[in-house]
Design a protein around this motif. Structure first.
Motif, PDB file in Angstrom:
ATOM      1  N   PRO A  20      28.794  11.797   5.067  1.00 26.14           N
ATOM      2  CA  PRO A  20      28.088  10.530   4.896  1.00 26.14           C
ATOM      3  C   PRO A  20      26.633  10.723   4.453  1.00 26.14           C
ATOM      4  O   PRO A  20      26.013   9.797   3.953  1.00 26.14           O
ATOM      5  CB  PRO A  20      28.144   9.920   6.298  1.00 26.14           C
ATOM      6  CG  PRO A  20      28.175  11.089   7.212  1.00 26.14           C
ATOM      7  CD  PRO A  20      28.928  12.160   6.458  1.00 26.14           C
ATOM      8  N   GLU A  21      26.103  11.934   4.642  1.00 27.83           N
ATOM      9  CA  GLU A  21      24.719  12.228   4.280  1.00 27.83           C
ATOM     10  C   GLU A  21      24.641  13.589   3.603  1.00 27.83           C
ATOM     11  O   GLU A  21      25.537  14.419   3.734  1.00 27.83           O
ATOM     12  CB  GLU A  21      23.830  12.232   5.527  1.00 27.83           C
ATOM     13  CG  GLU A  21      23.767  10.881   6.219  1.00 27.83           C
ATOM     14  CD  GLU A  21      22.873  10.914   7.445  1.00 27.83           C
ATOM     15  OE1 GLU A  21      22.011  11.816   7.532  1.00 27.83           O
ATOM     16  OE2 GLU A  21      23.052  10.049   8.301  1.00 27.83           O
ATOM     17  N   MET A  22      23.535  13.822   2.916  1.00 24.17           N
ATOM     18  CA  MET A  22      23.384  15.045   2.131  1.00 24.17           C
ATOM     19  C   MET A  22      23.374  16.299   2.991  1.00 24.17           C
ATOM     20  O   MET A  22      23.922  17.328   2.590  1.00 24.17           O
ATOM     21  CB  MET A  22      22.099  14.953   1.299  1.00 24.17           C
ATOM     22  CG  MET A  22      21.984  16.052   0.292  1.00 24.17           C
ATOM     23  SD  MET A  22      23.357  15.952  -0.866  1.00 24.17           S
ATOM     24  CE  MET A  22      23.165  17.483  -1.716  1.00 24.17           C
ATOM     25  N   TRP A  23      22.792  16.257   4.162  1.00 28.39           N
ATOM     26  CA  TRP A  23      22.745  17.463   4.997  1.00 28.39           C
ATOM     27  C   TRP A  23      24.147  17.884   5.426  1.00 28.39           C
ATOM     28  O   TRP A  23      24.405  19.067   5.627  1.00 28.39           O
ATOM     29  CB  TRP A  23      21.827  17.278   6.203  1.00 28.39           C
ATOM     30  CG  TRP A  23      22.340  16.353   7.263  1.00 28.39           C
ATOM     31  CD1 TRP A  23      22.128  15.004   7.358  1.00 28.39           C
ATOM     32  CD2 TRP A  23      23.156  16.701   8.377  1.00 28.39           C
ATOM     33  NE1 TRP A  23      22.769  14.489   8.447  1.00 28.39           N
ATOM     34  CE2 TRP A  23      23.411  15.521   9.104  1.00 28.39           C
ATOM     35  CE3 TRP A  23      23.699  17.887   8.835  1.00 28.39           C
ATOM     36  CZ2 TRP A  23      24.191  15.500  10.260  1.00 28.39           C
ATOM     37  CZ3 TRP A  23      24.472  17.864   9.983  1.00 28.39           C
ATOM     38  CH2 TRP A  23      24.702  16.686  10.685  1.00 28.39           C
ATOM     39  N   VAL A  24      25.067  16.931   5.524  1.00 32.78           N
ATOM     40  CA  VAL A  24      26.443  17.264   5.880  1.00 32.78           C
ATOM     41  C   VAL A  24      27.139  17.924   4.677  1.00 32.78           C
ATOM     42  O   VAL A  24      27.945  18.835   4.855  1.00 32.78           O
ATOM     43  CB  VAL A  24      27.213  16.018   6.362  1.00 32.78           C
ATOM     44  CG1 VAL A  24      28.632  16.366   6.759  1.00 32.78           C
ATOM     45  CG2 VAL A  24      26.485  15.351   7.515  1.00 32.78           C
ATOM     46  N   LEU A  34      35.481  22.374   2.780  1.00 33.92           N
ATOM     47  CA  LEU A  34      35.923  21.373   1.811  1.00 33.92           C
ATOM     48  C   LEU A  34      36.029  19.994   2.442  1.00 33.92           C
ATOM     49  O   LEU A  34      35.564  18.997   1.881  1.00 33.92           O
ATOM     50  CB  LEU A  34      37.283  21.769   1.226  1.00 33.92           C
ATOM     51  CG  LEU A  34      37.331  22.916   0.240  1.00 33.92           C
ATOM     52  CD1 LEU A  34      38.773  23.262  -0.096  1.00 33.92           C
ATOM     53  CD2 LEU A  34      36.581  22.561  -1.020  1.00 33.92           C
ATOM     54  N   VAL A  35      36.633  19.945   3.618  1.00 39.50           N
ATOM     55  CA  VAL A  35      36.822  18.662   4.303  1.00 39.50           C
ATOM     56  C   VAL A  35      35.476  18.076   4.725  1.00 39.50           C
ATOM     57  O   VAL A  35      35.221  16.876   4.545  1.00 39.50           O
ATOM     58  CB  VAL A  35      37.774  18.828   5.511  1.00 39.50           C
ATOM     59  CG1 VAL A  35      37.824  17.577   6.346  1.00 39.50           C
ATOM     60  CG2 VAL A  35      39.171  19.210   5.029  1.00 39.50           C
TER      61      VAL A  35
END
Length: 81
Positions: free
Chosen positions: A22-26, A15-16
């Motif tokens: 900051p990016e989609m892969w994250v 969740l965190v």
């Protein structure tokens, strides 16, 4: 107890990570962590029923667990629509 804590920690970490991505892969990584954590809760609940309830009461508790996961999937879309 420790599997529940591990699954909870994985879910909360996901969740965190997804919320602060900051990016989609994250975001995808966070969702993978959430899925890994949430995937452990179902088997844990079945083990708890097996250990906490007498053998004659277990089928009823398994039915409650199934209803708790099945009914919202059937009724929820119609109510929200």
């Amino acid at each position: 107890r420790s599997p529940f804590l591990i699954c909870s920690a994985l879910f909360v970490t996901g969740l965190v990570v997804a919320a602060a991505a900051p990016e989609m892969w994250v975001v995808v990584l966070g969702r993978v962590l959430q899925g890994a954590g949430a995937g452990g809760f179902a088997p844990i609940s079945y083990v708890v029923v097996r250990r906490a309830f007498a053998e004659d009461r277990q089928p009823g508790m398994y039915a409650f667990l199934s209803a708790g996961w099945g009914l919202p999937r059937l009724v929820g879309p119609g109510l929200s629509g």
